[in-house]
Motif scaffolding. Sequence first.
Motif, mmCIF file in Angstrom:
data_model
loop_
_atom_site.group_PDB
_atom_site.id
_atom_site.type_symbol
_atom_site.label_atom_id
_atom_site.label_comp_id
_atom_site.label_asym_id
_atom_site.label_seq_id
_atom_site.Cartn_x
_atom_site.Cartn_y
_atom_site.Cartn_z
ATOM 1 N N ASP A 223 5.169 -2.933 -4.064
ATOM 2 C CA ASP A 223 5.065 -3.965 -3.034
ATOM 3 C C ASP A 223 3.820 -4.820 -3.224
ATOM 4 N N ARG A 281 -2.885 -5.462 10.428
ATOM 5 C CA ARG A 281 -1.436 -5.341 10.190
ATOM 6 C C ARG A 281 -0.678 -5.208 11.522
ATOM 7 N N SER B 118 5.620 4.460 4.877
ATOM 8 C CA SER B 118 4.469 4.317 5.760
ATOM 9 C C SER B 118 4.649 5.154 7.043
ATOM 10 N N ARG B 222 3.545 -9.781 4.097
ATOM 11 C CA ARG B 222 4.240 -8.569 4.567
ATOM 12 C C ARG B 222 4.165 -7.464 3.502
ATOM 13 N N ASP B 223 4.534 -7.798 2.263
ATOM 14 C CA ASP B 223 4.566 -6.776 1.219
ATOM 15 C C ASP B 223 3.167 -6.348 0.812
ATOM 16 N N ARG B 226 1.910 -3.965 3.557
ATOM 17 C CA ARG B 226 2.833 -2.969 4.116
ATOM 18 C C ARG B 226 2.179 -1.610 4.333
#
Lengths: 330, 330
Positions: A223, A281, B118, B222-223, B226
């Motif tokens: 990612d 986040r 996660s 986002r990535d 993450r």
Amino acid sequence: MLGLGLIGGSLVRAAAAAGRRVWGATTSAEDARAARAEGYDVVASTEEAVARAGVEDALVVLAVPLPAVEPVLREIASVAPECRLTDVVSVKEPVADAVRRLLPRARYVGGHPMAGTSASGWAAGDAALFRDAAWVVTAEVTESDEEDDEDEAGAEGDPGLWAEVARLALDCGARVVPATPAEHDAAVARVSHLPHVLAAVLAAVGADGGPLALSLGAGSFRDGTRVMGTRPELVRAMCEGNRWALLDAVDDALGRLGAARGALASTGSLAATVAAGHAARRSWERLRSADAGSRVRVNSHDLRCLVELGRHGGRVVALDDDEAVVALPE
Amino acid sequence: MLGLGLIGGSLVRAAAAAGRRVWGATTSAEDARAARAEGYDVVASTEEAVARAGVEDALVVLAVPLPAVEPVLREIASVAPECRLTDVVSVKEPVADAVRRLLPRARYVGGHPMAGTSASGWAAGDAALFRDAAWVVTAEVTESDEEDDEDEAGAEGDPGLWAEVARLALDCGARVVPATPAEHDAAVARVSHLPHVLAAVLAAVGADGGPLALSLGAGSFRDGTRVMGTRPELVRAMCEGNRWALLDAVDDALGRLGAARGALASTGSLAATVAAGHAARRSWERLRSADAGSRVRVNSHDLRCLVELGRHGGRVVALDDDEAVVALPE
């Protein structure tokens, strides 16, 4: 639509699906062939597409990479110097500057849909690409309270064209974020261009560890480096085109990474780094679900007010001739 | 199985699905309840689980976060000081050191499945979590050609226990990467721990841009952030537990990020940074599809040879009493 790559091609599909009449031009014979094969209206040249926009009173949308913006603007200038223009390029001040220089009589409002994939070209496009995405529509407002003449296009915003561009974005399923070009460029340097630089650094440091390290790269490496699958020239065009704002973001990253390094070396603790990252986040996740927040209705001609709401994370979710509905985060 | 969180819980499910008898213990009443509700065998304490491992001649698997490793090793020492032990902790030298100190008569081979999400806890577990994942199984071999006594467990590897742990990993659908503890720790610092530090930095720099910047965070943000959705104490335990190797990786990242900064400021070009990142990502993608490469068969007792193949990106994909089949990248 000038350019039928990932973004232009997706926009053609989405606009057509929303019932709009749309035609396009591209310098890529492959993209032109593919778009025609799917029944879309692709004309022979930029000049032809823009001339027809003049005849049919249509909005011109510039969907080419930043390095191609100036040549295309020159082509437009030769055919339709007074057109109504928007774009979907990833930086806004350099495009606005180029329009002022090369198309001074055009009406222009910048746009930037925050959507994409690491693939490129017409074939990678998707009518649903913009669904629920943020789409910045710029307004050149100043911080001063002085009211400028709103009829003078380009000087202090152009509410009529702003609404026209915002409606296109809404038709494509996006939510509209009002912002000044400078604030847009500073923001995307942090959340779009810096991620590409950090992804490049991470990928290279991983590869520096040899095949064993690369073979252990799993979810976090996948990612963290995903955007490095994108064509290098597109990444460079995007990041280098926002050079000064990106430098500020890289400096902030160097500062935070250096602080993490110092803490790890001296005390062995990453508490501050990880706590800040986790909180940030979580803030982003809350903003993403802004639908849970409140709605405010404001005068759709008041660009200064719209920009101020955008600074607080607001997004326009509906628009009519008088009123914009803005979703605000909680 | 000592610990029934994300990894331990997934491993219990995967091992049971492969037809193995497995029982576990956990200090989390919630995880114990959830696992029992799904029909798994959860005993009352670490001591009970380990005592039963002695009676049934079973392998003990340590699946607790690094800070809990020493206390649990002390519990094991009081019940079964000569057990056969492996673990799934994300660093290998600190665990090996602790085992040498606290369980000197145990036979130990370290393990680390490169898989996760996660989320955490039993409820987040999944029998398919390890499918096609790399699972490091460590071998304490030195660079010297001198043959040590392989019967002396822990001195120069333990091929019998190594194969037993490797078989567990293969049963769970993983591919086995042989590596020394030190080389493992250096590799994961680059491809697993550094991604967490850079994700924390990226998230914080994004949030420093205020709600407008966060609201424009899309795919790359986002990535890239993450893993900051993970519980901070788990991220810290993992990264801080690999402090010295991670410092090297962070220094390399600071060097590369500083070079990118310098190039952007002086020439405006990110050519070298983006080219290196793109090439590294492509190398990783090629290694991921190592199934396309060649197969070699080697003596499964020759840990030095297996470790050397691991250094070149090799993965054990099958194993019998005499022979290991190693997939090598192209």
